[in-house]
Design an enzyme around this catalytic site. Structure first.
Site, PDB file in Angstrom:
ATOM      1  N   SER A  15       1.138  -1.214   0.021  1.00 46.15           N
ATOM      2  CA  SER A  15       0.111  -0.116  -0.181  1.00 46.15           C
ATOM      3  C   SER A  15       0.705   1.090  -0.083  1.00 46.15           C
ATOM      4  O   SER A  15       2.220   0.936   0.286  1.00 46.15           O
ATOM      5  CB  SER A  15      -1.031  -0.101   1.192  1.00 46.15           C
ATOM      6  OG  SER A  15      -0.188  -0.034   2.350  1.00 46.15           O
ATOM      7  N   LEU A  17       3.060   4.393  -0.241  1.00 44.63           N
ATOM      8  CA  LEU A  17       4.408   4.879  -0.910  1.00 44.63           C
ATOM      9  C   LEU A  17       5.097   3.578  -1.266  1.00 44.63           C
ATOM     10  O   LEU A  17       5.692   3.377  -2.323  1.00 44.63           O
ATOM     11  CB  LEU A  17       5.329   5.393   0.175  1.00 44.63           C
ATOM     12  CG  LEU A  17       4.758   6.777   0.919  1.00 44.63           C
ATOM     13  CD1 LEU A  17       5.801   7.134   1.775  1.00 44.63           C
ATOM     14  CD2 LEU A  17       4.414   7.742  -0.063  1.00 44.63           C
ATOM     15  N   CYS A  84       9.940   0.888   2.946  1.00 44.90           N
ATOM     16  CA  CYS A  84       8.725   1.757   3.079  1.00 44.90           C
ATOM     17  C   CYS A  84       7.614   1.233   4.259  1.00 44.90           C
ATOM     18  O   CYS A  84       6.741   2.038   4.718  1.00 44.90           O
ATOM     19  CB  CYS A  84       7.722   1.844   1.799  1.00 44.90           C
ATOM     20  SG  CYS A  84       8.830   2.679   0.442  1.00 44.90           S
ATOM     21  N   TYR A 165       6.627   7.954  16.664  1.00 40.42           N
ATOM     22  CA  TYR A 165       6.803   8.177  15.270  1.00 40.42           C
ATOM     23  C   TYR A 165       7.748   9.063  15.095  1.00 40.42           C
ATOM     24  O   TYR A 165       8.838   8.689  14.335  1.00 40.42           O
ATOM     25  CB  TYR A 165       5.859   8.679  14.576  1.00 40.42           C
ATOM     26  CG  TYR A 165       5.618   8.594  13.264  1.00 40.42           C
ATOM     27  CD1 TYR A 165       5.418   7.491  12.396  1.00 40.42           C
ATOM     28  CD2 TYR A 165       5.594  10.093  12.509  1.00 40.42           C
ATOM     29  CE1 TYR A 165       5.618   7.458  10.793  1.00 40.42           C
ATOM     30  CE2 TYR A 165       5.768   9.970  11.112  1.00 40.42           C
ATOM     31  CZ  TYR A 165       5.500   8.724  10.464  1.00 40.42           C
ATOM     32  OH  TYR A 165       5.824   8.870   8.939  1.00 40.42           O
TER      33      TYR A 165
END
Length: 269
Positions: A15, A17, A84, A165
Site C-alpha cells: 500500500s 508509498l 517503506c 513516530y
C-alpha cells in the site's frame, strides 16, 4: 545504478508509498520482491503485477531471514532495497481511562511497537541486504547496491502525540550517514527520503482539522504529495551515483507546526 535487470526488495509494499515504489521499479525493468504483512492487499499486488510477494513482519529477524533467503533463491542477489514499511501509532505520555476517568501513563508497548517496526524493522532488512553483498568489493566507484529508507519530516518537526513516530523516523534519518560510511567499501550507497504529508493510509487516519492545517502550511504545491511522486524520487536516488549519505526532504517546502483551533468560519470536521 541502472534499475533494469536488477533485483529489488521493497518493504511495506502492499500500500501507499511502498506500492507506488514497487510499480515504478517494475516499470523500469527491475525484478521486484514485495514484502509486507500477509493478506489480501499483498495478494492483490502480486496478482496485478505478477511479482514475487512475501508475507512477513519486518521487525522479526526470523521472518526477514526467511524472506531474503527466498528472494535470493527465486530472483538472485538483491541490489536495491527500499524500506517503506511503517506505522504511525499514538504515543501520548498519558491516556484517560474511560471506565474510571483516571489519567494513566501510556502503555510502553504502544511506544515500543512503533520503534520496532519503523526503526528496528528498517535495520533488520538492511543487515540482511548488506550481508548478501558483503563478499564483493567496490571497484572504480561502481555501484554494487543501493538502499533507500523512509524517514519523515516528523524526524525534525514531529507534532504532539508523535513522540514514538518522530523518534523512530529521527533514528532512520540518523542512521543514514554512518551506514553510508560503513558500507562504502562494498559499493553500497545509503540514503533516506523524508516525505511530508502524502496521500497514504497514514494520512487518512489523521483528524480532518489536522489534515487541513498540514496542507495549509505547504507553500507549494498546496496539496498532499502523491505516492507516485515519492516513487519517482526513489528512482532518481537509485540512478544518481553521487547521492549517498543524505536525507532528502520531499515535502513541498512545508515545516510542520502544531495545529491550533480551527480557523474562523471553518468547521472543525
Amino acid at each position: 545504478m541502472q534499475i533494469k535487470g536488477q533485483v529489488a526488495v521493497v518493504t511495506g509494499a502492499a500500500s501507499g508509498l511502498g506500492r507506488a515504489t514497487v510499480q515504478r521499479l517494475a516499470e523500469q525493468g527491475a525484478h521486484v520482491a514485495a514484502i509486507d504483512l500477509a493478506g489480501a492487499p499483498l495478494d492483490a499486488l502480486a496478482k496485478e503485477l505478477k511479482l514475487l510477494a512475501i508475507g512477513g513482519d519486518v521487525s522479526s529477524a526470523t521472518d526477514m531471514e526467511a524472506a531474503f533467503a527466498q528472494v535470493r533463491t527465486a530472483l538472485g542477489t538483491p541490489r536495491i532495497l527500499v524500506n517503506c514499511a511503517g506505522v504511525l501509532g499514538p504515543a501520548r505520555v498519558f491516556r484517560t481511562d474511560k471506565a474510571t476517568g483516571r489519567v494513566m501513563p501510556r502503555e510502553l508497548d504502544v511506544f515500543r511497537r512503533v520503534i520496532e517496526i519503523n526503526l528496528v524493522g528498517t535495520f533488520n532488512t538492511i543487515r540482511l541486504f548488506a550481508q548478501g553483498l558483503s563478499g564483493e568489493t567496490a571497484v572504480d566507484g561502481e555501484d554494487r547496491g543501493v538502499i533507500v529508507n523512509t524517514a519523515s519530516v516528523a524526524a525534525y518537526e514531529a507534532l504532539s502525540a508523535q513522540t514514538a513516530y518522530g523518534s523512530s523516523k529521527a533514528g532512520v534519518a540518523s542512521m543514514t550517514l554512518p551506514l553510508a560510511r560503513e558500507l562504502a567499501r562494498f559499493g553500497i550507497r545509503v540514503m533516506a527520503l523524508a516525505p511530508g504529508t502524502f496521500e497514504t493510509g497514514m494520512y487518512e487516519v489523521v483528524p480532518a482539522h489536522t489534515r487541513r492545517t498540514l496542507i495549509d502550511d505547504v507553500p507549494f504545491p498546496p496539496r498532499p504529495g502523491r505516492p507516485e511522486e515519492f516513487a519517482h524520487m526513489v528512482q532518481a536516488l537509485i540512478e544518481n551515483g553521487m547521492m549517498n549519505g543524505s536525507v532528502v526532504r520531499i515535502d513541498g517546502a512545508v515545516r510542520m507546526r502544531e495545529p491550533t483551533a480551527p480557523r474562523e468560519g471553518r468547521p472543525a470536521s
